[in-house]
Design a protein around this motif. Structure first.
Motif, mmCIF file in Angstrom:
data_model
loop_
_atom_site.group_PDB
_atom_site.id
_atom_site.type_symbol
_atom_site.label_atom_id
_atom_site.label_comp_id
_atom_site.label_asym_id
_atom_site.label_seq_id
_atom_site.Cartn_x
_atom_site.Cartn_y
_atom_site.Cartn_z
ATOM 1 N N GLY A 137 -8.326 -9.127 6.236
ATOM 2 C CA GLY A 137 -8.333 -10.177 5.231
ATOM 3 C C GLY A 137 -7.142 -10.152 4.296
ATOM 4 O O GLY A 137 -6.958 -11.090 3.504
ATOM 5 N N LEU A 138 -6.333 -9.101 4.367
ATOM 6 C CA LEU A 138 -5.154 -9.032 3.504
ATOM 7 C C LEU A 138 -4.148 -10.104 3.915
ATOM 8 O O LEU A 138 -3.998 -10.427 5.095
ATOM 9 C CB LEU A 138 -4.502 -7.654 3.600
ATOM 10 C CG LEU A 138 -5.304 -6.455 3.077
ATOM 11 C CD1 LEU A 138 -4.489 -5.177 3.253
ATOM 12 C CD2 LEU A 138 -5.693 -6.653 1.621
ATOM 13 N N GLU A 139 -3.424 -10.621 2.937
ATOM 14 C CA GLU A 139 -2.416 -11.636 3.228
ATOM 15 C C GLU A 139 -1.347 -11.102 4.173
ATOM 16 O O GLU A 139 -0.908 -11.793 5.093
ATOM 17 C CB GLU A 139 -1.764 -12.110 1.925
ATOM 18 C CG GLU A 139 -0.758 -13.232 2.111
ATOM 19 C CD GLU A 139 -0.189 -13.735 0.804
ATOM 20 O OE1 GLU A 139 0.803 -14.500 0.828
ATOM 21 O OE2 GLU A 139 -0.737 -13.357 -0.255
ATOM 22 N N CYS A 140 -0.945 -9.828 3.962
ATOM 23 C CA CYS A 140 0.105 -9.242 4.787
ATOM 24 C C CYS A 140 -0.309 -9.115 6.246
ATOM 25 O O CYS A 140 0.531 -9.091 7.147
ATOM 26 C CB CYS A 140 0.513 -7.877 4.239
ATOM 27 S SG CYS A 140 -0.803 -6.634 4.276
ATOM 28 N N GLY A 142 -1.598 -11.237 8.136
ATOM 29 C CA GLY A 142 -1.283 -12.435 8.897
ATOM 30 C C GLY A 142 0.118 -12.452 9.480
ATOM 31 O O GLY A 142 0.427 -13.277 10.339
ATOM 32 N N ASN A 143 0.969 -11.522 9.021
ATOM 33 C CA ASN A 143 2.364 -11.487 9.472
ATOM 34 C C ASN A 143 2.625 -10.410 10.525
ATOM 35 O O ASN A 143 3.771 -10.223 10.947
ATOM 36 C CB ASN A 143 3.290 -11.238 8.275
ATOM 37 C CG ASN A 143 3.154 -12.312 7.220
ATOM 38 O OD1 ASN A 143 2.898 -13.470 7.529
ATOM 39 N ND2 ASN A 143 3.325 -11.935 5.964
ATOM 40 N N ASN A 346 -5.087 -4.185 -3.012
ATOM 41 C CA ASN A 346 -3.988 -4.940 -3.603
ATOM 42 C C ASN A 346 -2.663 -4.198 -3.467
ATOM 43 O O ASN A 346 -1.616 -4.820 -3.259
ATOM 44 C CB ASN A 346 -4.284 -5.239 -5.071
ATOM 45 C CG ASN A 346 -5.364 -6.287 -5.251
ATOM 46 O OD1 ASN A 346 -5.597 -7.105 -4.358
ATOM 47 N ND2 ASN A 346 -6.033 -6.274 -6.390
ATOM 48 N N ASP A 349 -1.414 -4.802 -0.047
ATOM 49 C CA ASP A 349 -0.909 -6.158 0.128
ATOM 50 C C ASP A 349 0.500 -6.319 -0.436
ATOM 51 O O ASP A 349 1.266 -7.157 0.046
ATOM 52 C CB ASP A 349 -1.846 -7.177 -0.536
ATOM 53 C CG ASP A 349 -2.213 -8.324 0.399
ATOM 54 O OD1 ASP A 349 -1.601 -8.437 1.481
ATOM 55 O OD2 ASP A 349 -3.123 -9.091 0.055
ATOM 56 N N SER A 353 3.840 -6.395 2.214
ATOM 57 C CA SER A 353 4.279 -7.787 2.207
ATOM 58 C C SER A 353 5.642 -7.897 2.877
ATOM 59 O O SER A 353 6.374 -6.913 3.007
ATOM 60 C CB SER A 353 4.373 -8.298 0.767
ATOM 61 O OG SER A 353 5.409 -7.605 0.060
ATOM 62 N N SER A 370 6.107 -6.440 10.634
ATOM 63 C CA SER A 370 6.019 -7.885 10.427
ATOM 64 C C SER A 370 6.905 -8.626 11.419
ATOM 65 O O SER A 370 8.070 -8.271 11.613
ATOM 66 C CB SER A 370 6.446 -8.246 9.001
ATOM 67 O OG SER A 370 6.562 -9.657 8.853
#
Length: 439
Positions: A137-140, A142-143, A346, A349, A353, A370
């Motif tokens: 679920g972390l934004e990072c 997705g990359n 956090n 994330d 990033s 990434s």
């Protein structure tokens, strides 16, 4: 407790999967203070996240680019989130100490920290024990490159994310190869012929080895077809069901290592007790040994092989499909019962990033997890990088396999170094597979 000196950190950095972050390799109810080389860095602050890592931050060394890169991302998280990250670090001093993995398993099982920097076998073990949080679920997340997600997903959960994709290869003294008119080896047969020529020309030990990394030869030969033959999922399913045997895949690589031992191309006794780079690095740098195995970051680091007096190239391991990079996966994970879980997530994330990974990758010149981050590699790494860019590689760890690969193969190779037969080693793989089928 004692602080690691530069030599101690070099030993840790050398013996790692996360080459640039000094993770001691796979392990072949303690508390803080039981190990004299366990270092705790306390910090004051209203919001504190505790990180367990082999990377020492208590005495930063400006010359250590790898540690500086990781520190930059941690500072970014501290400033962005208004919190502090406290470290507990551990580095095994020699082969008689508990490994980093032993200590990491104990700490995670006892919920002693928030974030853990883990090797692949520990990621798989703790993931199966449901001791790690799902990071998908972390934004990072997705990359991430597909290979990273695949390797660190346990029971459908993404349980760890690295700051770099670690690739292992053969570090070659090209000048010595040229001196004897040798082409860079593609297949196991090529490699053995090169060793024969070196031995006949007075090179006592053509291959410098240590107690951690000889499994790279085995994994490259075992899984070259599995990962590059277009039938990966079906072959792994057959292994997980017991239809196929891990030992059938592993046998050629173990026979190859046994031949190297029998011919004196590696020193099995020395390798069995040698820390990575500490055991073979001096001979390689002094041009007494033409071949060693190491991780990508060692080609960038002056405390390893980043500054040689000869032309060095890094190539893949010999396999039926030519030079084959071996890529084990590591990563940061958050304990499922983390005291500061929200802040810990956090922190990840931020440090994972694209912005932070770009800084990390540019500083260390490494492969980023990434898909959006790329950097140029040093010339020595180009042969290895070319294969990876062609999507030709073997995963040294894959959480989708019921029998953990990196750590188990390492331990069974050590049995071979200590005198076990190839058949005895294969029996151990069969035993591990039988145990996995009962779960």
């Amino acid at each position: 407790m004692k602080k690691s000196k530069q030599n101690g950190f070099r030993k840790a950095a050398a013996a790692c999967i996360i080459g640039t972050m000094a993770l001691v390799l796979a392990s072949c109810g303690s508390k803080e203070g039981e190990h004299e080389n366990l270092i705790v860095t306390k910090k004051d602050g209203d919001r504190l996240v505790n990180l367990f890592s082999p990377m020492e931050k208590t005495n930063p060394d400006a010359d250590n680019v790898a540690r500086s890169a990781a520190d930059k991302t941690i500072v970014m998280a501290e400033e962005t989130l208004g919190l502090t990250v406290g470290y507990t670090t551990y580095t095994a001093e020699d082969y008689q100490d508990k490994t980093y993995d032993d200590v990491a398993l104990d700490r995670a099982r006892n919920d002693m920290d928030d974030i853990y920097l883990l090797n692949p076998d520990v990621i798989q073990t703790l993931g199966e024990e449901e001791k790690l949080m799902d990071l998908s679920g972390l934004e990072c997340a997705g990359n991430l490159r597909d290979v990273v997600r695949t390797a660190n997903t346990v029971n459908g959960k993404l349980v760890a994310i690295p700051q770099e994709v670690v690739a292992y290869g053969l570090f070659i003294n090209k000048d010595m190869f040229d001196r004897y008119g040798l082409e860079l080896p593609e297949t196991p047969e090529d490699f053995l012929e090169c060793c024969r020529v070196f031995k006949e020309n007075g090179i006592e030990t053509p291959v410098g080895a240590n107690r951690w990394w000889l499994e790279t030869f085995v994994l490259a030969q075992a899984y070259a077809d599995l990962y590059n033959g277009g039938n990966t999922e079906a072959e792994i399913a057959a292994l997980n069901s017991g239809e196929s045997k891990y030992s059938d895949y592993m046998r050629p690589g173990f026979m190859f290592l046994q031949e190297m031992i029998d011919c004196g191309y590696i020193d099995a006794e020395k390798a069995y007790v040698s820390e990575a780079i500490e055991g073979e690095g001096e001979d390689f740098l002094n041009q007494k040994t033409p071949i060693v195995m190491a991780y990508w970051g060692a080609a960038n680091t002056e405390t390893a092989y980043g500054k040689t007096d000869f032309n060095m190239l890094v190539i893949g391991f010999p396999s039926s499909r030519g030079q084959m990079p071996v890529m084990p996966m590591t990563g940061f994970a958050v304990g499922v019962n983390s005291e500061h879980a929200k802040d810990a997530m956090n922190v990840l994330d931020v440090i994972l990033s694209d912005e932070a990974l770009q800084i990390y990758a540019e500083t260390n010149r490494v492969i980023s997890p990434s898909k959006n981050v790329e950097v140029d590699c040093v010339p020595a790494l180009k042969p290895l990088n070319d294969r990876i860019e062609e999507n030709v590689y073997v995963l040294g760890s894959n959480a989708g396999m019921k029998v953990e690969q990196w750590g188990n193969t390492c331990l069974i190779v050590r049995r071979l170094l200590n005198g076990a037969t190839v058949d005895e080693c294969m029996a151990e793989f069969d035993r591990l597979q039988e145990e996995s089928l009962k779960k």
